[in-house]
Scaffold this active site. Sequence first.
Site, PDB file in Angstrom:
ATOM      1  N   ASP A  32     -61.901 -11.689  42.711  1.00  0.00           N
ATOM      2  CA  ASP A  32     -61.079 -10.775  41.916  1.00  0.00           C
ATOM      3  C   ASP A  32     -59.883 -11.547  41.348  1.00  0.00           C
ATOM      4  O   ASP A  32     -59.247 -12.328  42.073  1.00  0.00           O
ATOM      5  CB  ASP A  32     -60.604  -9.613  42.820  1.00  0.00           C
ATOM      6  CG  ASP A  32     -60.038  -8.448  42.031  1.00  0.00           C
ATOM      7  OD1 ASP A  32     -59.099  -8.660  41.232  1.00  0.00           O
ATOM      8  OD2 ASP A  32     -60.511  -7.308  42.233  1.00  0.00           O
ATOM      9  N   ASN A  88     -64.412   2.395  44.420  1.00  0.00           N
ATOM     10  CA  ASN A  88     -63.777   3.499  43.713  1.00  0.00           C
ATOM     11  C   ASN A  88     -64.720   4.107  42.683  1.00  0.00           C
ATOM     12  O   ASN A  88     -65.388   3.380  41.942  1.00  0.00           O
ATOM     13  CB  ASN A  88     -62.515   2.998  43.004  1.00  0.00           C
ATOM     14  CG  ASN A  88     -61.493   2.419  43.974  1.00  0.00           C
ATOM     15  OD1 ASN A  88     -61.328   2.918  45.077  1.00  0.00           O
ATOM     16  ND2 ASN A  88     -60.815   1.356  43.573  1.00  0.00           N
ATOM     17  N   HIS A 101     -68.775  -1.425  41.359  1.00  0.00           N
ATOM     18  CA  HIS A 101     -68.463  -2.650  42.103  1.00  0.00           C
ATOM     19  C   HIS A 101     -67.967  -2.278  43.487  1.00  0.00           C
ATOM     20  O   HIS A 101     -67.429  -1.184  43.695  1.00  0.00           O
ATOM     21  CB  HIS A 101     -67.445  -3.522  41.379  1.00  0.00           C
ATOM     22  CG  HIS A 101     -66.205  -2.793  40.952  1.00  0.00           C
ATOM     23  ND1 HIS A 101     -66.150  -1.999  39.827  1.00  0.00           N
ATOM     24  CD2 HIS A 101     -64.972  -2.719  41.515  1.00  0.00           C
ATOM     25  CE1 HIS A 101     -64.947  -1.481  39.712  1.00  0.00           C
ATOM     26  NE2 HIS A 101     -64.203  -1.891  40.733  1.00  0.00           N
ATOM     27  N   HIS A 103     -65.374  -3.728  46.364  1.00  0.00           N
ATOM     28  CA  HIS A 103     -64.335  -4.687  46.735  1.00  0.00           C
ATOM     29  C   HIS A 103     -64.575  -5.159  48.168  1.00  0.00           C
ATOM     30  O   HIS A 103     -64.771  -4.335  49.075  1.00  0.00           O
ATOM     31  CB  HIS A 103     -62.952  -4.020  46.719  1.00  0.00           C
ATOM     32  CG  HIS A 103     -62.494  -3.556  45.380  1.00  0.00           C
ATOM     33  ND1 HIS A 103     -61.611  -4.271  44.611  1.00  0.00           N
ATOM     34  CD2 HIS A 103     -62.785  -2.426  44.672  1.00  0.00           C
ATOM     35  CE1 HIS A 103     -61.364  -3.604  43.489  1.00  0.00           C
ATOM     36  NE2 HIS A 103     -62.062  -2.477  43.502  1.00  0.00           N
TER      37      HIS A 103
HETATM   38  P1  5GP Z   1     -61.241  -0.902  40.347  1.00  0.00           P
HETATM   39  O1  5GP Z   1     -59.795  -0.510  40.227  1.00  0.00           O
HETATM   40  O2  5GP Z   1     -62.016  -0.524  39.107  1.00  0.00           O
HETATM   41  O3  5GP Z   1     -61.898  -0.457  41.595  1.00  0.00           O
HETATM   42  O4  5GP Z   1     -61.222  -2.482  40.437  1.00  0.00           O
HETATM   43  C1  5GP Z   1     -61.256  -3.330  39.342  1.00  0.00           C
HETATM   44  C2  5GP Z   1     -60.914  -4.723  39.866  1.00  0.00           C
HETATM   45  O5  5GP Z   1     -61.379  -5.662  38.922  1.00  0.00           O
HETATM   46  C3  5GP Z   1     -59.427  -4.976  40.069  1.00  0.00           C
HETATM   47  O6  5GP Z   1     -59.203  -5.384  41.419  1.00  0.00           O
HETATM   48  C4  5GP Z   1     -59.107  -6.087  39.082  1.00  0.00           C
HETATM   49  O7  5GP Z   1     -58.186  -7.022  39.596  1.00  0.00           O
HETATM   50  C5  5GP Z   1     -60.460  -6.711  38.838  1.00  0.00           C
HETATM   51  N1  5GP Z   1     -60.665  -7.279  37.532  1.00  0.00           N
HETATM   52  C6  5GP Z   1     -60.424  -6.659  36.344  1.00  0.00           C
HETATM   53  N2  5GP Z   1     -60.787  -7.456  35.326  1.00  0.00           N
HETATM   54  C7  5GP Z   1     -61.286  -8.592  35.882  1.00  0.00           C
HETATM   55  C8  5GP Z   1     -61.833  -9.791  35.319  1.00  0.00           C
HETATM   56  O8  5GP Z   1     -61.928  -9.982  34.117  1.00  0.00           O
HETATM   57  N3  5GP Z   1     -62.254 -10.738  36.207  1.00  0.00           N
HETATM   58  C9  5GP Z   1     -62.161 -10.566  37.558  1.00  0.00           C
HETATM   59  N4  5GP Z   1     -62.620 -11.561  38.326  1.00  0.00           N
HETATM   60  N5  5GP Z   1     -61.636  -9.454  38.116  1.00  0.00           N
HETATM   61  C10 5GP Z   1     -61.205  -8.472  37.275  1.00  0.00           C
END
Ligand code: 5GP
Length: 136
Positions: A32, A88, A101, A103
């Site tokens: 991440d 989420n 996804h 985490h």
């Molecule tokens: P969510 O809030 O949708 O559960 O998590 C999205 C996650 O994706 C966040 O922890 C954010 O830091 C990560 N993220 C967003 N864009 C990118 C990206 O372009 N590359 C990577 N490696 N992580 C990303």
Amino acid sequence: MKKDDCIFCKIANGEIPSRTLYEDEAFRVILDLGPATKGHALILPKDHADDLYELPDQTAAAALVLAKRMITLMKDKLHCQGFNLVQNNGEAAGQTVRHFHIHLIPRYEDDGQHINWKAGSPSGEELDAVKAQIVE
Ligand code: 5GP
Ligand code: ZN
């Protein structure tokens, strides 16, 4: 199937580079870019699904098996003391990228993170009503 304009489809399928920890025909596991802790990783299916509701059962099952394999490896390599798996679904739940996804968040003693909720204190009647709303 990939979805146009989905950044995680592009990352999962290698069109955008990422720090990949693992890849097979169905998944990519990446670091991440905004980690909660050192080693925070994301399991991305290569086929697009907005969220868990849309994810095929077989992919959902394989994702959890992969999560188990990854945290077992990472626990050994990172010497973390615990792991949170966070997944989420929907904006209200904090989902910011609409591609399913998981985490994988390594936890270290005193890492200063809080992946918690404030416990409520419903009455027995309120819990009964919630149960009835869901399953009766
Ligand atoms: P969510 O809030 O949708 O559960 O998590 C999205 C996650 O994706 C966040 O922890 C954010 O830091 C990560 N993220 C967003 N864009 C990118 C990206 O372009 N590359 C990577 N490696 N992580 C990303
Ligand atoms: Zn996607």
